[in-house]
Design an enzyme around this catalytic site. Structure first.
Site, PDB file in Angstrom:
ATOM      1  N   GLU A 265      14.085 -18.271  49.308  1.00 17.00           N
ATOM      2  CA  GLU A 265      14.721 -18.202  47.990  1.00 17.00           C
ATOM      3  C   GLU A 265      13.800 -17.425  47.045  1.00 17.00           C
ATOM      4  OE1 GLU A 265      14.889 -21.903  45.752  1.00 17.00           O
ATOM      5  OE2 GLU A 265      16.935 -21.421  45.167  1.00 17.00           O
TER       6      GLU A 265
ATOM      7  N   LYS B 143      12.364 -36.897  33.245  1.00 15.80           N
ATOM      8  CA  LYS B 143      11.233 -35.956  33.162  1.00 15.80           C
ATOM      9  C   LYS B 143      11.771 -34.532  33.325  1.00 15.80           C
ATOM     10  CE  LYS B 143       8.520 -33.657  35.758  1.00 15.80           C
ATOM     11  NZ  LYS B 143       8.342 -32.437  34.945  1.00 15.80           N
TER      12      LYS B 143
ATOM     13  N   GLU C 171      19.162 -32.289  44.859  1.00 17.25           N
ATOM     14  CA  GLU C 171      19.881 -31.020  44.625  1.00 17.25           C
ATOM     15  C   GLU C 171      18.810 -29.950  44.716  1.00 17.25           C
ATOM     16  OE1 GLU C 171      23.112 -30.991  44.177  1.00 17.25           O
ATOM     17  OE2 GLU C 171      23.430 -33.115  43.809  1.00 17.25           O
TER      18      GLU C 171
ATOM     19  N   CYS D 162      20.470 -21.428  41.335  1.00 12.48           N
ATOM     20  CA  CYS D 162      20.362 -21.992  42.687  1.00 12.48           C
ATOM     21  C   CYS D 162      21.479 -21.522  43.597  1.00 12.48           C
ATOM     22  CB  CYS D 162      20.303 -23.510  42.620  1.00 12.48           C
ATOM     23  SG  CYS D 162      21.675 -24.221  41.705  1.00 12.48           S
TER      24      CYS D 162
HETATM   25  P1  NDP Z   1      10.383 -27.433  41.148  1.00 13.56           P
HETATM   26  O1  NDP Z   1      10.715 -28.079  42.434  1.00 13.56           O
HETATM   27  O2  NDP Z   1       9.085 -26.764  41.021  1.00 13.56           O
HETATM   28  O3  NDP Z   1      10.442 -28.504  39.970  1.00 13.56           O
HETATM   29  C1  NDP Z   1      11.595 -29.265  39.660  1.00 13.56           C
HETATM   30  C2  NDP Z   1      11.174 -30.472  38.871  1.00 13.56           C
HETATM   31  O4  NDP Z   1      10.457 -31.348  39.719  1.00 13.56           O
HETATM   32  C3  NDP Z   1      10.227 -30.156  37.705  1.00 13.56           C
HETATM   33  O5  NDP Z   1      10.492 -31.050  36.662  1.00 13.56           O
HETATM   34  C4  NDP Z   1       8.877 -30.406  38.339  1.00 13.56           C
HETATM   35  O6  NDP Z   1       7.847 -30.646  37.413  1.00 13.56           O
HETATM   36  C5  NDP Z   1       9.179 -31.647  39.173  1.00 13.56           C
HETATM   37  N1  NDP Z   1       8.275 -31.918  40.287  1.00 13.56           N
HETATM   38  C6  NDP Z   1       7.576 -31.051  41.039  1.00 13.56           C
HETATM   39  N2  NDP Z   1       6.869 -31.722  41.991  1.00 13.56           N
HETATM   40  C7  NDP Z   1       7.155 -33.040  41.840  1.00 13.56           C
HETATM   41  C8  NDP Z   1       6.752 -34.246  42.507  1.00 13.56           C
HETATM   42  N3  NDP Z   1       5.909 -34.234  43.530  1.00 13.56           N
HETATM   43  N4  NDP Z   1       7.251 -35.414  42.066  1.00 13.56           N
HETATM   44  C9  NDP Z   1       8.135 -35.455  41.062  1.00 13.56           C
HETATM   45  N5  NDP Z   1       8.524 -34.363  40.373  1.00 13.56           N
HETATM   46  C10 NDP Z   1       8.061 -33.165  40.760  1.00 13.56           C
HETATM   47  O7  NDP Z   1      11.594 -26.440  40.822  1.00 13.56           O
HETATM   48  P2  NDP Z   1      11.728 -25.438  39.620  1.00 13.56           P
HETATM   49  O8  NDP Z   1      11.630 -26.171  38.330  1.00 13.56           O
HETATM   50  O9  NDP Z   1      10.830 -24.285  39.871  1.00 13.56           O
HETATM   51  O10 NDP Z   1      13.269 -24.990  39.774  1.00 13.56           O
HETATM   52  C11 NDP Z   1      13.686 -24.030  40.661  1.00 13.56           C
HETATM   53  C12 NDP Z   1      14.223 -24.669  41.941  1.00 13.56           C
HETATM   54  O11 NDP Z   1      15.262 -25.583  41.635  1.00 13.56           O
HETATM   55  C13 NDP Z   1      14.841 -23.650  42.865  1.00 13.56           C
HETATM   56  O12 NDP Z   1      14.466 -23.924  44.173  1.00 13.56           O
HETATM   57  C14 NDP Z   1      16.329 -23.881  42.693  1.00 13.56           C
HETATM   58  O13 NDP Z   1      17.108 -23.483  43.782  1.00 13.56           O
HETATM   59  C15 NDP Z   1      16.373 -25.351  42.480  1.00 13.56           C
HETATM   60  N6  NDP Z   1      17.609 -25.720  41.821  1.00 13.56           N
HETATM   61  C16 NDP Z   1      18.563 -26.381  42.527  1.00 13.56           C
HETATM   62  C17 NDP Z   1      19.780 -26.686  41.944  1.00 13.56           C
HETATM   63  C18 NDP Z   1      20.817 -27.448  42.674  1.00 13.56           C
HETATM   64  O14 NDP Z   1      21.698 -28.008  42.009  1.00 13.56           O
HETATM   65  N7  NDP Z   1      20.797 -27.531  43.992  1.00 13.56           N
HETATM   66  C19 NDP Z   1      20.074 -26.284  40.568  1.00 13.56           C
HETATM   67  C20 NDP Z   1      18.986 -25.629  39.915  1.00 13.56           C
HETATM   68  C21 NDP Z   1      17.804 -25.352  40.528  1.00 13.56           C
HETATM   69  P3  NDP Z   1       7.025 -29.429  36.737  1.00 13.56           P
HETATM   70  O15 NDP Z   1       7.678 -28.146  37.141  1.00 13.56           O
HETATM   71  O16 NDP Z   1       7.136 -29.717  35.305  1.00 13.56           O
HETATM   72  O17 NDP Z   1       5.635 -29.526  37.276  1.00 13.56           O
END
Ligand code: NDP
Length: 472
Positions: free
Chosen positions: A379, A170, A245, A279
């Site tokens: 962040e 997803k 992550e 990130c």
């Molecule tokens: P989100 O946490 O909002 O979303 C990440 C993914 O999780 C999306 O596909 C989102 O769906 C999905 N999601 C959200 N809630 C749920 C749930 N309850 N159950 C299952 N899936 C869920 O992050 P962002 O997309 O806004 O990305 C930014 C964040 O990612 C930052 O905090 C960044 O630091 C972190 N990040 C970490 C990395 C690492 O390697 N440590 C690398 C890159 C980013 P949708 O958004 O489609 O609703």
């Protein structure tokens, strides 16, 4: 893109049961460029069933053959590299030149080693009277964010394929188009039906259904810490392995012996890259108090040379933020920094000159930041850098570690040995020493609330493996 409103389930692009859709917006033009289905529980069940069925045979496909599929995917993706870079640029907003180099070229580099690593699944260990073998963990739910969308996807898909797992992916609702294109490539190389399934949608509907599903054995999640916690709660009742992550608020320790001009220039450019939506961005720059004013002056000068512009302009270094929501969130943080008493050195709340459309934010530098301020603890995920003064290196290390996160850090010193000595005291998963390059074969992941998983290289493969002991 032909498949855009469909889901890839069991090797076929099918209509979603759900009739709800989401628009995909180009953040530079603010125009809708596609709409995608929001897969519901029934769609997710179909995808997991397909992955479960495919696992029965895929786990026993030879490692050589799995490796050949990985090579074929790399070849096909290389052929389509320009299209992929343009697709990512259109949904994320990253300038096209950088998108080609980092969003597409980088993951290709990271994927290829898994063709050979698949072979490591065949190794057996003998411990006294026992034979220990490696087996694929099973059906995996792979959930990715929008900031490096293909990089995150391949970080999960490549080791899952190498291990012999099947999967349901997803992608983020903000940047699903690259994942759809990637799914088409997997079909074109003839990957067996059901090994890779793609469900588009949001976290609330699609993500929750997937992470609660009892037949999913592992969830590999990249995203915010708050969503990562929800995912772990969803996964707990069926005791799934959860690889997280998550977010970061990394520090950059510039020791007094460092080449100041070079270190500050690198500090600014590395945060502003991808509009600060990285990130590992080291957004807390820690400078000795004796060099603080000089460092802030350099930071201002460097920041003001960076070109904010449209993604298709080859001169642009900073594009728009990914979404209106992200833009607003970053602007709120800039306002918070001003309210907290930090000094705005450059950037701020106004739109960059000449860019009336698009979710742009000016690259922003704050000085006189205290580490307990909101802008130093949370962040921001935008082009915002905080400068913090320290008294001595022990103080700098205490500030660096005074964070709920532990994803990354940077250290600059006169010699590598000096910087490595400092790095050993920082509670974070990856530390860039004197501007060193990212390495796709080294483990990537966080300490503390930045997560518990490791991606890329052999460490990334381990996440997808179960060990089995046979006592003879
Ligand atoms: P989100 O946490 O909002 O979303 C990440 C993914 O999780 C999306 O596909 C989102 O769906 C999905 N999601 C959200 N809630 C749920 C749930 N309850 N159950 C299952 N899936 C869920 O992050 P962002 O997309 O806004 O990305 C930014 C964040 O990612 C930052 O905090 C960044 O630091 C972190 N990040 C970490 C990395 C690492 O390697 N440590 C690398 C890159 C980013 P949708 O958004 O489609 O609703």
């Amino acid at each position: 893109m032909a498949s855009c409103q469909k889901l890839l389930i069991n090797g076929r692009w099918v209509e979603a049961h759900s009739k709800t859709q989401l628009d995909v917006i180009n953040p530079a033009t603010e125009k809708t460029i596609a709409s995608i289905a929001i897969a519901n529980e029934q769609d997710v069940n179909d995808a997991v069933d397909a992955a479960k069925e495919a696992f029965k045979t895929w786990q026993y496909v030879s490692s050589d053959e799995r490796g050949r599929y990985i090579e074929a995917i790399v070849t096909k993706l290389s052929e389509k590299r320009a299209d992929m870079a343009a697709t990512i640029s259109s949904e994320l907003g990253m300038p096209i030149v950088l998108s080609d180099m980092v969003q597409t070229g980088g993951p290709l580099t990271g994927m290829l080693p898994y063709a050979a690593l698949a072979k490591s699944m065949d190794t057996q260990e003998h411990i006294d009277n026992s034979i220990v073998i490696k087996q694929a963990i099973g059906v995996c739910a792979l959930i990715t964010p929008w900031n490096f969308p293909l990089h995150q996807l391949i970080a999960k898909v490549a080791p899952a394929l190498a291990a012999g797992c099947t999967m349901v992916v997803k992608p983020s609702e903000e940047t699903p188009l690259n994942a759809i294109m990637f799914a088409e490539i997997l079909q074109q190389v003839g990957l067996p039906a059901g090994v890779f399934n793609l469900v588009t949608g949001d976290g609330e509907t699609t993500g929750n259904a997937l992470t609660k599903h009892p037949d999913v054995d592992l969830v590999s999640f990249t995203g915010s810490t708050s969503a990562g916690v929800n995912v772990a709660l969803n996964a707990a009742p069926s005791v799934k392995r959860v690889c997280q992550e998550l977010g970061g608020k990394s520090a950059n320790i510039i020791s007094p012996t460092a080449p100041l001009e070079q270190a500050i220039s690198d500090a600014i450019i590395s945060v502003m890259f991808n509009s600060g939506q990285t990130c590992v961005a080291a957004t807390r720059v820690l400078v000795h108090q004796s060099q603080y004013q000089q460092a802030v002056d350099i930071a201002k000068a460097v920041t003001e040379t960076l070109i904010v512009g449209e993604p298709d302009n080859e001169q642009s270094f900073i594009g728009p933020l990914c979404s209106a929501k992200q833009q607003q969130s970053v602007l709120n943080y800039i306002q918070t920094g001003i309210n907290e008493g930090a000094t705005l050195i450059t950037g701020g709340l106004e739109k960059p000159d000449g860019l009336d459309k698009g979710f742009y934010v000016k690259p922003t530098v704050f000085a006189d930041v205290e580490n307990d301020m909101v802008i130093a603890q949370q962040e921001i995920f935008g082009p915002v850098v905080c400068f913090i003064a320290y008294q001595d290196i022990e103080h700098a290390i205490r500030i660096a570690n005074d964070s709920q996160y532990g994803l990354a850090a940077k250290v600059w010193a006169e010699t590598q040995d000096q910087a490595v000595d400092i790095a050993k005291h920082i509670r974070a998963g990856q530390i860039t020493i004197n501007g060193g390059n990212f390495n796709y074969n080294a483990p990537f992941g966080g300490f503390k609330q930045s997560g518990n998983g490791r991606e890329w290289g052999a460490a990334g493969l381990n996440e997808f493996i179960e060990l089995k002991s046979m006592h003879c």
